[in-house]
Design an enzyme around this catalytic site. Structure first.
Site, PDB file in Angstrom:
ATOM      1  N   ASP A   6       0.931  -1.253  -0.017  1.00 34.46           N
ATOM      2  CA  ASP A   6       0.011  -0.031   0.060  1.00 34.46           C
ATOM      3  C   ASP A   6       1.002   1.350  -0.008  1.00 34.46           C
ATOM      4  OD1 ASP A   6      -2.567   1.347   0.137  1.00 34.46           O
ATOM      5  OD2 ASP A   6      -1.883   1.915   2.078  1.00 34.46           O
ATOM      6  N   SER A   7       0.307   2.286  -0.291  1.00 32.08           N
ATOM      7  CA  SER A   7       1.095   3.533  -0.243  1.00 32.08           C
ATOM      8  C   SER A   7       1.328   4.051   1.272  1.00 32.08           C
ATOM      9  CB  SER A   7       0.150   4.699  -0.947  1.00 32.08           C
ATOM     10  OG  SER A   7      -1.233   4.809  -0.225  1.00 32.08           O
ATOM     11  N   TYR A  38      -0.593   8.580  -2.690  1.00 35.25           N
ATOM     12  CA  TYR A  38      -0.611   8.028  -3.945  1.00 35.25           C
ATOM     13  C   TYR A  38      -1.744   8.748  -4.896  1.00 35.25           C
ATOM     14  CZ  TYR A  38       3.107   4.496  -3.739  1.00 35.25           C
ATOM     15  OH  TYR A  38       4.306   3.613  -3.453  1.00 35.25           O
ATOM     16  N   GLY A  39      -2.738   8.860  -4.144  1.00 33.62           N
ATOM     17  CA  GLY A  39      -4.206   9.204  -4.774  1.00 33.62           C
ATOM     18  C   GLY A  39      -4.078  10.639  -5.586  1.00 33.62           C
ATOM     19  N   CYS A  69      -3.824  -0.955  -2.129  1.00 36.98           N
ATOM     20  CA  CYS A  69      -4.291   0.286  -2.376  1.00 36.98           C
ATOM     21  C   CYS A  69      -4.914   0.504  -3.622  1.00 36.98           C
ATOM     22  CB  CYS A  69      -2.692   1.093  -2.784  1.00 36.98           C
ATOM     23  SG  CYS A  69      -3.018   2.706  -3.199  1.00 36.98           S
ATOM     24  N   ASN A  70      -6.198   1.149  -3.547  1.00 37.79           N
ATOM     25  CA  ASN A  70      -6.985   1.394  -4.706  1.00 37.79           C
ATOM     26  C   ASN A  70      -6.386   1.937  -5.910  1.00 37.79           C
ATOM     27  OD1 ASN A  70     -10.277   0.598  -4.456  1.00 37.79           O
ATOM     28  ND2 ASN A  70      -9.116   0.606  -2.664  1.00 37.79           N
ATOM     29  N   THR A  71      -5.309   2.918  -5.549  1.00 39.54           N
ATOM     30  CA  THR A  71      -4.863   3.849  -6.593  1.00 39.54           C
ATOM     31  C   THR A  71      -4.016   3.029  -7.500  1.00 39.54           C
ATOM     32  OG1 THR A  71      -4.942   5.675  -5.121  1.00 39.54           O
ATOM     33  CG2 THR A  71      -3.765   5.956  -6.863  1.00 39.54           C
ATOM     34  N   GLU A 155      -5.359  10.162   8.343  1.00 43.30           N
ATOM     35  CA  GLU A 155      -4.085  10.082   8.886  1.00 43.30           C
ATOM     36  C   GLU A 155      -3.837  11.051   9.963  1.00 43.30           C
ATOM     37  OE1 GLU A 155      -0.905   9.141   6.061  1.00 43.30           O
ATOM     38  OE2 GLU A 155      -2.049   7.818   5.390  1.00 43.30           O
ATOM     39  N   CYS A 187     -11.124   3.151  -1.529  1.00 40.43           N
ATOM     40  CA  CYS A 187      -9.963   3.636  -0.950  1.00 40.43           C
ATOM     41  C   CYS A 187      -9.554   3.017   0.304  1.00 40.43           C
ATOM     42  CB  CYS A 187      -9.923   5.228  -0.744  1.00 40.43           C
ATOM     43  SG  CYS A 187      -8.485   5.849  -0.029  1.00 40.43           S
ATOM     44  N   THR A 188      -8.479   2.541   0.701  1.00 41.46           N
ATOM     45  CA  THR A 188      -8.043   1.969   1.613  1.00 41.46           C
ATOM     46  C   THR A 188      -8.419   2.498   3.010  1.00 41.46           C
ATOM     47  OG1 THR A 188      -6.016   2.869   1.567  1.00 41.46           O
ATOM     48  CG2 THR A 188      -6.274   0.826   0.796  1.00 41.46           C
ATOM     49  N   HIS A 189      -8.347   3.804   3.069  1.00 38.05           N
ATOM     50  CA  HIS A 189      -8.499   4.601   4.239  1.00 38.05           C
ATOM     51  C   HIS A 189     -10.046   4.582   4.812  1.00 38.05           C
ATOM     52  CE1 HIS A 189      -4.689   5.832   3.560  1.00 38.05           C
ATOM     53  NE2 HIS A 189      -4.701   6.592   4.573  1.00 38.05           N
TER      54      HIS A 189
HETATM   55  N1  DGL Z   1      -4.257   3.912  -0.276  1.00 36.09           N
HETATM   56  C1  DGL Z   1      -4.791   4.769  -1.189  1.00 36.09           C
HETATM   57  C2  DGL Z   1      -5.940   4.266  -1.981  1.00 36.09           C
HETATM   58  O1  DGL Z   1      -6.499   3.208  -1.573  1.00 36.09           O
HETATM   59  C3  DGL Z   1      -5.172   6.017  -0.481  1.00 36.09           C
HETATM   60  C4  DGL Z   1      -4.066   6.926   0.141  1.00 36.09           C
HETATM   61  C5  DGL Z   1      -3.300   7.412  -1.120  1.00 36.09           C
HETATM   62  O2  DGL Z   1      -3.468   8.379  -1.688  1.00 36.09           O
HETATM   63  O3  DGL Z   1      -2.012   6.981  -1.194  1.00 36.09           O
HETATM   64  O4  DGL Z   1      -6.204   4.636  -2.809  1.00 36.09           O
END
Ligand code: DGL
Length: 271
Positions: A6-7, A38-39, A69-71, A155, A187-189
C-alpha cells in the site's frame, strides 16, 4: 509468502481481514509512507512506485502480491502484471488488485443496478470502476466521486472530529440523489470511517466492507489455484516494513486497527 502493498497505512484495513480469514500464511506488509499519498500523483509516478514495491516484495520472497491500495490497483497494477508476469515461465507468481473483487461483489448484490463508488482523485479519474463494471454487466450504472480530503484527515486522526462528518456529507450529497443501493469504498482509508458512510447514505444503501470482500475473494482464488497456494509458506509469520518512520507506522496500526504490531523495519526502495 503473501506480500501486501500500500502507499502507506491504509492497506492495513485490507491486511487485517486477510490475517483473520487466512492466518496460516506468511505475510509481509509494505507501506510506502514516505511517498504517500499516491491518490494525487500521476499515472507514471504511481507505475514507477509500484514497480519498486513489487521488485522489493519479490526479492523478499513474496510469490503472491496483493496491491491493497486502490490507486495502485487502478493505475499501476496492469503495468506490473505485464512487466513481471508476462513471461510464460513465471507461473508461480501473481499480483492481484482489489478492484475486481469489489466490482464483482457489487454487481452480484445490486438490485437497482445502480452502484456508487468513492475513492481518491487518481482512482476516480481513471474510471477503473466504470470500466470493470461495464465489462462485467453493462446494464449497471456506476456513479463515482473523489473525496481527496479524507485521507489526510484520517492520517491526522481527525476523523473523530465533527469537521470530517461535515466534509463527508458534502462529498456524498451528489451520490445520495442517484438512488444507488450499493456503495463501494474504493480507498483503503475509508473503511476506518465506515460508520459515517453508513449513517449518511442511509439504510437503503449497502456500504460494502472492502477488506472482508477482498479476503473472501482471495480465499476463493487460492482454492481455485492450487499451483499458487501450495507455493505459499504457512508459518504464520508477519513482517512490517515502511519507507518512513517505523514508530509512526506502529502507532497508527495499533491505534486505528489494533494490530498489536511490535516490530516495524524501514526500507529504502529508491536511491
Ligand atoms: N491507499 C490509497 C488508496 O486506496 C489511499 C492513500 C493514498 O492516496 O495514497 O487509494
Amino acid at each position: 509468502m503473501i506480500g501486501v502493498f500500500d502507499s502507506g497505512y491504509g492497506g492495513l484495513t485490507v491486511l487485517k481481514p486477510l490475517l483473520e480469514k487466512l492466518p496460516e500464511y506468511d505475510y509481509i506488509y509494505l507501506g510506502d509512507n514516505a511517498r504517500t499519498p499516491y491518490g494525487t500523483r500521476s499515472e507514471d509516478t504511481v507505475k514507477r512506485y509500484t514497480e519498486q514495491a513489487v521488485e522489493y516484495l519479490f526479492s523478499r520472497g513474496a510469490t503472491l502480491i496483493i496491491t491493497a491500495c486502490n490507486t495502485v490497483s487502478a493505475l499501476g497494477l496492469r503495468h506490473v502484471q505485464k512487466k513481471y508476469l508476462r513471461d510464460q515461465n513465471v507461473k508461480d507468481k501473481k499480483i492481484l488488485g482489489v478492484i475486481r473483487p469489489l466490482v464483482e461483489y457489487a454487481a452480484k448484490t445490486t438490485k437497482s443496478k445502480r452502484v456508487s463508488v468513492v475513492g481518491t482523485r487518481g482512482t476516480i479519474q481513471s474510471k477503473v470502476y466504470e470500466i470493470e463494471m461495464e465489462y462485467l454487466d453493462s446494464e449497471i450504472k456506476v456513479y463515482s466521486k473523489s473525496c481527496p480530503l479524507l485521507v489526510p484527515l484520517i492520517e491526522e486522526h481527525w476523523h473523530y472530529k465533527p469537521e470530517t462528518m461535515m466534509i463527508l456529507k458534502k462529498y456524498l450529497r451528489p451520490l445520495k440523489s442517484k438512488n444507488t443501493d450499493v456503495m463501494i469504498l474504493g480507498c483503503t482509508h475509508y473503511p476506518l470511517i465506515y460508520k459515517k458512510f453508513n449513517k449518511i447514505m442511509g439504510k437503503k444503501v449497502n456500504v460494502l466492507d472492502s477488506g472482508k470482500i477482498v479476503a473472501r475473494s482471495l480465499e476463493d482464488y487460492l482454492k481455485r489455484h492450487p499451483e499458487i497456494e501450495t507455493k505459499l509458506a504457512k508459518g504464520s509469520s508477519r513482517s512490517y516494513v515502511t519507507t518512513d518512520c517505523p514508530d509512526r507506522f506502529k502507532e497508527f496500526a495499533n491505534k486505528e486497527l489494533g494490530l498489536g504490531i511490535k516490530d516495524v523495519k524501514t526500507v529504502k526502495l529508491w536511491e
